[in-house]
Design an enzyme around this catalytic site. Structure first.
Site, PDB file in Angstrom:
ATOM      1  N   CYS A   2      -3.548  12.803  13.568  1.00 14.16           N
ATOM      2  CA  CYS A   2      -4.306  11.683  13.426  1.00 14.16           C
ATOM      3  C   CYS A   2      -4.218  10.751  14.781  1.00 14.16           C
ATOM      4  O   CYS A   2      -3.665  11.091  15.398  1.00 14.16           O
ATOM      5  CB  CYS A   2      -3.686  10.850  12.163  1.00 14.16           C
ATOM      6  SG  CYS A   2      -2.270  10.023  12.478  1.00 14.16           S
TER       7      CYS A   2
ATOM      8  N   ILE B 125       9.006   6.840  16.306  1.00 13.07           N
ATOM      9  CA  ILE B 125       8.440   7.556  15.244  1.00 13.07           C
ATOM     10  C   ILE B 125       7.467   8.327  15.668  1.00 13.07           C
ATOM     11  O   ILE B 125       7.226   9.596  15.362  1.00 13.07           O
ATOM     12  CB  ILE B 125       8.303   6.648  14.193  1.00 13.07           C
ATOM     13  CG1 ILE B 125       9.536   5.631  13.844  1.00 13.07           C
ATOM     14  CG2 ILE B 125       7.907   7.316  12.947  1.00 13.07           C
ATOM     15  CD1 ILE B 125      10.610   6.313  13.228  1.00 13.07           C
TER      16      ILE B 125
ATOM     17  N   ARG C 189      -8.265  -0.367   5.557  1.00  7.81           N
ATOM     18  CA  ARG C 189      -7.819   0.472   4.672  1.00  7.81           C
ATOM     19  C   ARG C 189      -6.531   0.102   4.251  1.00  7.81           C
ATOM     20  O   ARG C 189      -5.876   0.616   3.129  1.00  7.81           O
ATOM     21  CB  ARG C 189      -7.245   1.815   5.750  1.00  7.81           C
ATOM     22  CG  ARG C 189      -8.666   2.614   6.123  1.00  7.81           C
ATOM     23  CD  ARG C 189      -8.201   3.731   6.867  1.00  7.81           C
ATOM     24  NE  ARG C 189      -6.890   4.188   6.227  1.00  7.81           N
ATOM     25  CZ  ARG C 189      -5.976   5.011   7.038  1.00  7.81           C
ATOM     26  NH1 ARG C 189      -6.193   4.926   8.456  1.00  7.81           N
ATOM     27  NH2 ARG C 189      -4.741   5.219   6.695  1.00  7.81           N
TER      28      ARG C 189
ATOM     29  N   ARG D 189      -4.293  10.401   5.253  1.00 10.61           N
ATOM     30  CA  ARG D 189      -3.224  11.232   5.094  1.00 10.61           C
ATOM     31  C   ARG D 189      -2.240  11.382   3.922  1.00 10.61           C
ATOM     32  O   ARG D 189      -1.637  12.497   3.744  1.00 10.61           O
ATOM     33  CB  ARG D 189      -2.228  10.891   6.539  1.00 10.61           C
ATOM     34  CG  ARG D 189      -0.785  11.226   6.415  1.00 10.61           C
ATOM     35  CD  ARG D 189      -0.270  12.120   7.332  1.00 10.61           C
ATOM     36  NE  ARG D 189       1.337  12.393   7.155  1.00 10.61           N
ATOM     37  CZ  ARG D 189       1.567  13.626   7.242  1.00 10.61           C
ATOM     38  NH1 ARG D 189       0.979  14.647   7.951  1.00 10.61           N
ATOM     39  NH2 ARG D 189       3.041  13.804   7.127  1.00 10.61           N
TER      40      ARG D 189
ATOM     41  N   VAL E 189      14.348  11.735   9.375  1.00 14.45           N
ATOM     42  CA  VAL E 189      13.812  11.021   8.142  1.00 14.45           C
ATOM     43  C   VAL E 189      12.358  10.992   8.196  1.00 14.45           C
ATOM     44  O   VAL E 189      11.612  10.882   9.290  1.00 14.45           O
ATOM     45  CB  VAL E 189      14.230   9.473   8.354  1.00 14.45           C
ATOM     46  CG1 VAL E 189      13.564   8.659   7.451  1.00 14.45           C
ATOM     47  CG2 VAL E 189      15.909   9.456   8.326  1.00 14.45           C
TER      48      VAL E 189
ATOM     49  N   LYS F  29       0.747  -1.052  -0.008  1.00 11.47           N
ATOM     50  CA  LYS F  29      -0.113   0.178  -0.093  1.00 11.47           C
ATOM     51  C   LYS F  29       0.863   1.408  -0.097  1.00 11.47           C
ATOM     52  O   LYS F  29       0.684   2.175  -0.812  1.00 11.47           O
ATOM     53  CB  LYS F  29      -0.885  -0.040   1.229  1.00 11.47           C
ATOM     54  CG  LYS F  29      -1.701   1.149   1.655  1.00 11.47           C
ATOM     55  CD  LYS F  29      -2.259   1.245   2.924  1.00 11.47           C
ATOM     56  CE  LYS F  29      -1.625   1.616   4.284  1.00 11.47           C
ATOM     57  NZ  LYS F  29      -1.190   3.141   4.552  1.00 11.47           N
ATOM     58  N   ASN F  30       1.901   1.261   0.784  1.00 11.17           N
ATOM     59  CA  ASN F  30       2.700   2.621   0.897  1.00 11.17           C
ATOM     60  C   ASN F  30       3.619   2.746  -0.241  1.00 11.17           C
ATOM     61  O   ASN F  30       4.506   3.787  -0.226  1.00 11.17           O
ATOM     62  CB  ASN F  30       3.360   2.510   2.372  1.00 11.17           C
ATOM     63  CG  ASN F  30       2.409   2.449   3.574  1.00 11.17           C
ATOM     64  OD1 ASN F  30       1.462   3.020   3.254  1.00 11.17           O
ATOM     65  ND2 ASN F  30       2.698   2.558   4.659  1.00 11.17           N
TER      66      ASN F  30
ATOM     67  N   VAL G  90       9.076   9.625   5.449  1.00 10.50           N
ATOM     68  CA  VAL G  90       8.940   8.919   4.203  1.00 10.50           C
ATOM     69  C   VAL G  90       8.075   9.732   3.332  1.00 10.50           C
ATOM     70  O   VAL G  90       8.651   9.860   2.320  1.00 10.50           O
ATOM     71  CB  VAL G  90       8.083   7.602   4.842  1.00 10.50           C
ATOM     72  CG1 VAL G  90       7.745   6.753   3.623  1.00 10.50           C
ATOM     73  CG2 VAL G  90       8.794   6.732   5.903  1.00 10.50           C
TER      74      VAL G  90
ATOM     75  N   ASP H 241       5.533   0.539  11.903  1.00  7.50           N
ATOM     76  CA  ASP H 241       3.983  -0.283  11.402  1.00  7.50           C
ATOM     77  C   ASP H 241       4.277  -1.693  11.861  1.00  7.50           C
ATOM     78  O   ASP H 241       3.165  -2.187  11.799  1.00  7.50           O
ATOM     79  CB  ASP H 241       4.079   0.015   9.702  1.00  7.50           C
ATOM     80  CG  ASP H 241       3.799   1.440   9.453  1.00  7.50           C
ATOM     81  OD1 ASP H 241       3.535   2.144  10.171  1.00  7.50           O
ATOM     82  OD2 ASP H 241       3.963   1.798   8.082  1.00  7.50           O
TER      83      ASP H 241
ATOM     84  N   ARG I 187       0.938  14.983  13.144  1.00  6.23           N
ATOM     85  CA  ARG I 187       1.704  14.605  11.727  1.00  6.23           C
ATOM     86  C   ARG I 187       1.896  15.808  11.016  1.00  6.23           C
ATOM     87  O   ARG I 187       0.876  16.169   9.936  1.00  6.23           O
ATOM     88  CB  ARG I 187       0.906  13.405  11.000  1.00  6.23           C
ATOM     89  CG  ARG I 187       0.948  12.196  11.955  1.00  6.23           C
ATOM     90  CD  ARG I 187       0.194  10.985  11.296  1.00  6.23           C
ATOM     91  NE  ARG I 187       1.161  10.341  10.198  1.00  6.23           N
ATOM     92  CZ  ARG I 187       0.544   9.265   9.738  1.00  6.23           C
ATOM     93  NH1 ARG I 187      -0.694   8.921   9.683  1.00  6.23           N
ATOM     94  NH2 ARG I 187       1.418   8.577   8.638  1.00  6.23           N
TER      95      ARG I 187
HETATM   96  N1  EPU Z   1       7.057  14.632  10.743  1.00  2.94           N
HETATM   97  C1  EPU Z   1       7.135  15.941  10.933  1.00  2.94           C
HETATM   98  N2  EPU Z   1       7.208  16.780  10.192  1.00  2.94           N
HETATM   99  C2  EPU Z   1       7.072  16.470   8.589  1.00  2.94           C
HETATM  100  C3  EPU Z   1       6.983  15.210   8.465  1.00  2.94           C
HETATM  101  C4  EPU Z   1       7.163  14.238   9.594  1.00  2.94           C
HETATM  102  O1  EPU Z   1       7.130  16.422  12.024  1.00  2.94           O
HETATM  103  O2  EPU Z   1       7.100  17.374   7.800  1.00  2.94           O
HETATM  104  C5  EPU Z   1       7.240  13.702  11.851  1.00  2.94           C
HETATM  105  C6  EPU Z   1       6.057  13.009  12.047  1.00  2.94           C
HETATM  106  O3  EPU Z   1       5.039  13.509  12.728  1.00  2.94           O
HETATM  107  C7  EPU Z   1       6.263  11.574  12.474  1.00  2.94           C
HETATM  108  C8  EPU Z   1       7.748  11.359  11.961  1.00  2.94           C
HETATM  109  O4  EPU Z   1       8.235  12.685  11.563  1.00  2.94           O
HETATM  110  O5  EPU Z   1       6.385  11.863  14.063  1.00  2.94           O
HETATM  111  C9  EPU Z   1       7.905  10.316  10.731  1.00  2.94           C
HETATM  112  O6  EPU Z   1       6.675  10.617   9.782  1.00  2.94           O
HETATM  113  P1  EPU Z   1       6.664  10.174   8.362  1.00  2.94           P
HETATM  114  O7  EPU Z   1       6.666  11.559   7.693  1.00  2.94           O
HETATM  115  O8  EPU Z   1       7.743   9.388   8.079  1.00  2.94           O
HETATM  116  O9  EPU Z   1       5.366   9.314   8.119  1.00  2.94           O
HETATM  117  P2  EPU Z   1       4.531   9.529   6.881  1.00  2.94           P
HETATM  118  O10 EPU Z   1       5.402   9.646   5.887  1.00  2.94           O
HETATM  119  O11 EPU Z   1       3.442  10.501   7.092  1.00  2.94           O
HETATM  120  C10 EPU Z   1       4.641   6.879   6.233  1.00  2.94           C
HETATM  121  C11 EPU Z   1       3.588   5.697   6.168  1.00  2.94           C
HETATM  122  C12 EPU Z   1       3.020   5.373   7.319  1.00  2.94           C
HETATM  123  C13 EPU Z   1       4.195   5.030   8.494  1.00  2.94           C
HETATM  124  C14 EPU Z   1       5.269   6.155   8.488  1.00  2.94           C
HETATM  125  C15 EPU Z   1       6.724   5.813   9.289  1.00  2.94           C
HETATM  126  C16 EPU Z   1       2.571   6.205   3.921  1.00  2.94           C
HETATM  127  C17 EPU Z   1       1.615   6.591   3.001  1.00  2.94           C
HETATM  128  N3  EPU Z   1       2.470   6.174   5.376  1.00  2.94           N
HETATM  129  O12 EPU Z   1       4.064   8.008   6.952  1.00  2.94           O
HETATM  130  O13 EPU Z   1       2.351   4.321   7.462  1.00  2.94           O
HETATM  131  O14 EPU Z   1       3.920   4.788   9.846  1.00  2.94           O
HETATM  132  O15 EPU Z   1       5.637   6.465   7.100  1.00  2.94           O
HETATM  133  O16 EPU Z   1       7.317   4.710   8.665  1.00  2.94           O
HETATM  134  O17 EPU Z   1       3.619   5.628   3.492  1.00  2.94           O
HETATM  135  C18 EPU Z   1       0.576   2.672   7.981  1.00  2.94           C
HETATM  136  O18 EPU Z   1       0.843   2.169   6.821  1.00  2.94           O
HETATM  137  O19 EPU Z   1       0.039   2.216   8.895  1.00  2.94           O
HETATM  138  C19 EPU Z   1       1.403   3.866   8.114  1.00  2.94           C
HETATM  139  C20 EPU Z   1       0.624   4.862   9.181  1.00  2.94           C
END
Ligand code: EPU
Length: 422
Positions: free
Chosen positions: A121, A332, A402, A95, A167, A23-24, A169, A310, A126
């Site tokens: 969320c 995280i 989801r 998101r 980091v 999915k991701n 994602v 995850d 986030r």
């Molecule tokens: N963060 C910030 N500022 C930003 C971006 C991130 O403070 O501009 C913080 C976030 O609040 C969090 C941390 O950095 O505390 C890491 O967040 P990240 O941005 O890596 O998460 P994401 O990209 O929103 C993706 C996956 C998530 C997974 C996380 C961590 C997708 C669509 N979602 O989210 O997947 O948990 O990376 O690996 O790729 C799931 O599939 O269940 C899921 C939640």
């Protein structure tokens, strides 16, 4: 609203699971299609709820999407110009809607893009501040107005340098997609190297982009004029794969997971081995069988190649049955132990202090009525219910749907006594 009813404790599992596409990976790949004027064809698509929500978002922006669920194929055409507004419902219900920001900016550089600011969320706050700081490094400014971030670059995007403070994602994927047509070279440091980000980079490079690794977490993107038609087969879902490995683990069973690259689960496999499970890997499959003596373990989540956040809720459930004291540190998200109170209702002994969970393994879990509150929590509670004596009910399972394709049939196929009711 559907509920699952699971009768446990389940007998020892012996079976195989074919995991779906990730999915991701699929969500950023779909968003990346915005950068193409010709067809993008994605194979091994998991038709989970989030993928359908992303499809609706792309269609609302002006894309044409055809798909065949049985063939796991999706064709996306973004030939026409898009609406440049990503509405609040798209980022509040999923998101990953923010992933359209980077490619819209990349394609329409000087025009104004409006993207609703997603709030928090279930996992905690986030933010998208690092996504926006990354866009700024390309020359795109932003301001907030009535809940929408307005982004545009007066002079078009120009390559320079950006280092992510931590980091992220989707932040990495967004900035890569925004940089593809920028003038000159853009250098990005401290990027996410999750397999799903690498899948996106491979797809873009195979379609005419020029993205080169300069170090483990540093890349250089040389701007190009256009991308050619893109075809890509999505990698297997490492989170789904680990979830089913945990079904084998919690029932002391034998399970084989197909369509998964074991290198994407190196840390998780290491943890299972430390507990005492026997693991055999081949290039595209993983087999788990139970060891004689299982031991508690300490785990810390982190960006890839560390133990994935995850996958943490699933190992949490497994450890509730491993006698002794285990500990998990979550690095995280601020609120990722939502499965703990539900597992405790099943008789587990988990205490949470800040970002740490202490788990005292129990001989027996006992059935209860539980409520799921997010995607991975759903699977964690399912694991608890599989191990518990009696019939457990899990409500709000839509969270699980989801991200897990064919959840109920896949569980039933390996012998789990599961039914769903409205
Ligand atoms: N963060 C910030 N500022 C930003 C971006 C991130 O403070 O501009 C913080 C976030 O609040 C969090 C941390 O950095 O505390 C890491 O967040 P990240 O941005 O890596 O998460 P994401 O990209 O929103 C993706 C996956 C998530 C997974 C996380 C961590 C997708 C669509 N979602 O989210 O997947 O948990 O990376 O690996 O790729 C799931 O599939 O269940 C899921 C939640």
């Amino acid at each position: 609203m559907k509920r699952f009813i699971i009768k446990g404790p389940n007998k020892v599992i012996k079976g195989e699971v074919d995991v779906s596409g990730a999915k991701n990976s699929c969500l950023p790949l779909m968003a990346a299609s915005i950068l193409f004027k010709k067809n993008v064809i994605l194979k091994n698509v998991p038709f989970v709820k989030d993928v359908l929500t992303m499809k609706d978002l792309l269609v609302s922006l002006g894309a044409k999407v055809d798909f065949s669920e049985s063939k796991k194929i999706m064709t996306i055409n973004n030939n026409k110009n898009h609406k440049l507004i990503v509405p609040y419902n798209a980022v509040s219900t999923m998101r990953a809607g923010v992933l359209t920001m980077g490619p819209l900016l990349g394609r329409y550089q000087k025009k104004k893009i409006k993207v609703a600011l997603g709030g928090g969320c279930a996992l905690g706050v986030r933010d998208t501040n690092w996504h926006l700081a990354g866009f700024k490094s390309l020359g795109a400014n932003n301001f907030l107005d009535k809940g929408y971030v307005n982004i545009s670059s007066k002079n078009g995007l120009i390559g320079s340098k950006y280092k992510f403070p931590k980091v992220t994602v989707t932040g990495t994927s967004n900035l890569i997609m925004a940089s593809i047509f920028a003038k000159g070279k853009h250098y990005i440091k401290n990027i996410s190297i999750e397999p799903e980000v690498i899948d996106l980079i491979n797809f873009l490079n195979n379609s005419g982009a020029v993205i080169k690794f300069l170090g483990k977490r540093s890349i250089k993107i040389e701007g190009v004029k256009e991308l050619v038609s893109g075809r890509h087969t999505i990698i297997g879902d490492r989170i789904e794969a680990f979830s089913y490995l945990c079904v084998g683990a919690i029932t002391n069973g034998k399970i084989k997971i197909n369509n998964i690259n074991p290198n994407h689960l190196r840390s998780e496999i290491g943890t299972l081995k430390k507990v005492g499970y026997k693991i055999e890997t081949k290039y595209n499959s993983i087999k788990l069988s139970s060891g004689i003596k299982l031991k508690p373990v300490n785990i810390k989540t982190g960006p890839f190649p560390n133990f994935a956040t995850d996958n943490m809720p699933m190992i949490l459930a497994v450890l509730t049955k491993i006698l002794g004291k285990s500990q998990i540190e979550e690095t995280i998200f601020s609120n990722r132990f939502m499965a703990a109170p539900e597992l405790n209702r099943l008789g587990a002994k988990i205490t949470i202090k800040k970002n740490k969970a202490i788990i005292i393994g129990q001989k027996k879990l006992i059935s209860a009525d539980c409520i799921s509150s997010d995607l991975r929590t759903t699977f964690s509670i399912i694991l608890g219910a599989i191990a518990a004596n009696g019939s457990s009910t899990i409500s709000r399972i839509y969270h699980g749907l989801r991200g897990y394709y064919n959840l109920e049939p896949k569980l039933r196929k390996i012998g789990i006594k599961i039914i769903s009711k409205n």
